[in-house]
Design a protein around this motif. Structure first.
Motif, short mmCIF file in Angstrom:
data_model
loop_
_atom_site.label_atom_id
_atom_site.label_comp_id
_atom_site.label_asym_id
_atom_site.label_seq_id
_atom_site.Cartn_x
_atom_site.Cartn_y
_atom_site.Cartn_z
N LEU A 45 0.55 -1.28 0.03
CA LEU A 45 0.37 0.00 -0.20
C LEU A 45 1.10 1.29 -0.14
CD1 LEU A 45 -2.81 -0.92 2.30
CD2 LEU A 45 -3.05 -0.11 0.08
N PRO A 46 2.03 1.42 0.82
CA PRO A 46 2.96 2.95 1.46
C PRO A 46 3.07 3.73 -0.73
CG PRO A 46 3.65 0.85 3.05
CD PRO A 46 2.50 0.24 1.57
N PRO A 47 3.70 2.54 -1.45
CA PRO A 47 3.76 3.21 -3.50
C PRO A 47 2.03 3.78 -3.57
CG PRO A 47 4.81 0.89 -2.82
CD PRO A 47 4.02 1.05 -1.87
N ILE A 48 1.13 2.82 -3.12
CA ILE A 48 -0.57 3.06 -4.04
C ILE A 48 -0.94 4.42 -3.14
CG2 ILE A 48 -2.64 2.03 -4.09
CD1 ILE A 48 -0.78 -0.21 -4.20
N TYR A 49 -0.41 4.38 -1.81
CA TYR A 49 -1.66 5.59 -1.21
C TYR A 49 0.04 6.91 -1.51
CZ TYR A 49 1.06 4.67 3.78
OH TYR A 49 1.91 3.95 4.53
N TYR A 113 16.47 15.48 10.52
CA TYR A 113 16.01 16.07 11.24
C TYR A 113 15.19 17.10 9.96
CZ TYR A 113 19.43 16.48 14.78
OH TYR A 113 19.73 16.32 15.63
N MET A 114 15.92 16.80 8.23
CA MET A 114 14.25 17.14 7.48
C MET A 114 13.39 16.64 7.31
SD MET A 114 17.22 18.41 4.54
CE MET A 114 15.66 17.95 2.87
N TYR A 115 13.41 14.53 7.41
CA TYR A 115 12.13 14.15 7.56
C TYR A 115 11.27 14.44 8.65
CZ TYR A 115 8.81 9.73 8.11
OH TYR A 115 8.57 9.17 8.51
N THR A 165 3.61 17.13 0.98
CA THR A 165 4.31 16.22 1.72
C THR A 165 4.30 15.14 2.30
OG1 THR A 165 2.78 16.97 3.23
CG2 THR A 165 5.33 19.42 2.79
N GLY A 166 3.03 14.59 1.40
CA GLY A 166 3.03 13.16 2.04
C GLY A 166 3.75 12.25 0.83
N VAL A 167 3.84 12.77 -0.04
CA VAL A 167 5.22 12.37 -1.58
C VAL A 167 6.53 11.98 -1.35
CG1 VAL A 167 5.76 11.99 -3.54
CG2 VAL A 167 3.39 12.58 -2.78
N VAL A 168 6.54 13.50 -0.08
CA VAL A 168 8.38 13.36 -0.28
C VAL A 168 8.15 12.43 1.42
CG1 VAL A 168 9.80 14.99 1.32
CG2 VAL A 168 8.34 15.93 -0.56
N VAL A 169 7.38 12.52 2.27
CA VAL A 169 7.65 11.63 3.21
C VAL A 169 7.57 9.81 2.72
CG1 VAL A 169 6.23 10.30 5.54
CG2 VAL A 169 6.49 12.97 5.07
N TYR A 170 7.35 9.83 1.74
CA TYR A 170 7.40 8.25 1.26
C TYR A 170 8.56 8.50 1.12
CZ TYR A 170 7.27 4.20 -1.68
OH TYR A 170 7.51 3.28 -2.19
N ILE A 171 9.21 9.36 0.14
CA ILE A 171 10.03 9.19 -0.37
C ILE A 171 11.66 8.94 0.05
CG2 ILE A 171 11.91 10.48 -1.80
CD1 ILE A 171 9.22 11.39 -3.88
N MET A 172 11.38 10.01 1.49
CA MET A 172 12.49 9.66 2.74
C MET A 172 11.86 8.54 2.82
SD MET A 172 12.56 13.62 3.63
CE MET A 172 13.98 13.35 4.33
N ILE A 173 10.76 7.61 3.22
CA ILE A 173 10.76 6.20 4.33
C ILE A 173 11.33 5.12 3.33
CG2 ILE A 173 8.96 6.05 4.70
CD1 ILE A 173 9.64 5.89 7.58
N SER A 174 11.25 5.71 2.06
CA SER A 174 10.96 4.01 1.40
C SER A 174 12.72 3.13 1.79
CB SER A 174 10.42 4.75 0.28
OG SER A 174 10.85 5.09 -0.73
N PRO A 175 13.35 4.01 1.74
CA PRO A 175 14.96 2.69 1.90
C PRO A 175 13.69 1.82 2.65
CG PRO A 175 14.46 4.82 1.25
CD PRO A 175 14.03 4.83 1.31
N TYR A 176 13.74 1.89 3.40
CA TYR A 176 13.59 1.80 5.26
C TYR A 176 13.03 0.63 5.82
CZ TYR A 176 17.65 5.54 5.60
OH TYR A 176 17.49 6.55 5.55
N TYR A 177 11.65 0.36 4.56
CA TYR A 177 10.88 -0.40 4.36
C TYR A 177 11.26 -1.86 4.83
CZ TYR A 177 7.04 3.21 3.46
OH TYR A 177 6.14 3.93 4.00
N ALA A 178 11.00 -2.84 5.24
CA ALA A 178 11.13 -4.00 5.35
C ALA A 178 10.69 -4.86 4.06
CB ALA A 178 10.76 -4.14 6.12
#
Length: 178
Positions: A45-49, A113-115, A165-178
């Motif tokens: 779901l995260p890339p979809i939302y 800090y940005m995230y 910013t919803g998109v930015v948050v996803y892009i920034m955290i996406s490398p850390y999804y399990a």
């Protein structure tokens, strides 16, 4: 429509706006803590939302352009679509968090800090924007156009910020999804 009729029509929605403005964040917060056992995590779901947020931002900009060009019907349709997209985002977001553990941001230094700044402002403004969207919408459907325009000048940038910013948050955290 007379001014008094517009005010009466608007007032009948005020209780619903207050209830939804309080209920939505409370329900989301409660459901965020609920984990559904024995259900396959909805990790897709995260890339979809995040995409839904991106489309919402695009639709908001298109609606802004439409109204600036006096295309009122197109503007109404786009705004209704933007609300639908935001509701679908919220449903998917809650469903993901009810079936999956939260992902921790793994960045360090300035990126961290940005995230967290972006995430915090995104969350706070996503709560704040709810009554603004509802009031703006009600003023449009009750044909209180002057008041609609006034609040839309506040609602538009808030809502656009939340979507982007919803998109930015996803892009920034996406490398850390399990």
């Amino acid at each position: 429509m007379s001014k008094s009729k517009e005010i009466l029509d608007e007032k009948k929605y005020n209780k619903l706006i207050v209830v939804l403005s309080v209920l939505i964040p409370v329900v989301v917060a409660v459901l965020f803590g609920v984990k559904i056992p024995n259900v396959e995590p909805l990790t897709f779901l995260p890339p979809i939302y995040a995409s839904v947020n991106a489309i919402t931002a695009l639709v908001l900009v298109l609606a802004f352009i439409a109204i600036k060009n006096k295309k009122i019907i197109l503007h109404k349709r786009l705004m209704t679509f933007a609300i639908t997209l935001s509701v679908s985002f919220l449903i998917m977001y809650v469903a993901y968090h009810m079936t999956s553990d939260s992902t921790k941001f793994g960045g360090e230094g300035v990126a961290k800090y940005m995230y967290y700044f972006i995430l915090l402002t995104h969350i706070l403004l996503s709560i704040i924007v709810i009554p603004f969207v509802l009031i703006t919408y009600v003023r449009a459907i009750t044909n209180n156009i002057e008041k609609h325009k006034k609040i839309a000048r506040i609602t538009f940038p808030l809502w656009l910020y939340v979507a982007v910013t919803g998109v930015v948050v996803y892009i920034m955290i996406s490398p850390y999804y399990a």
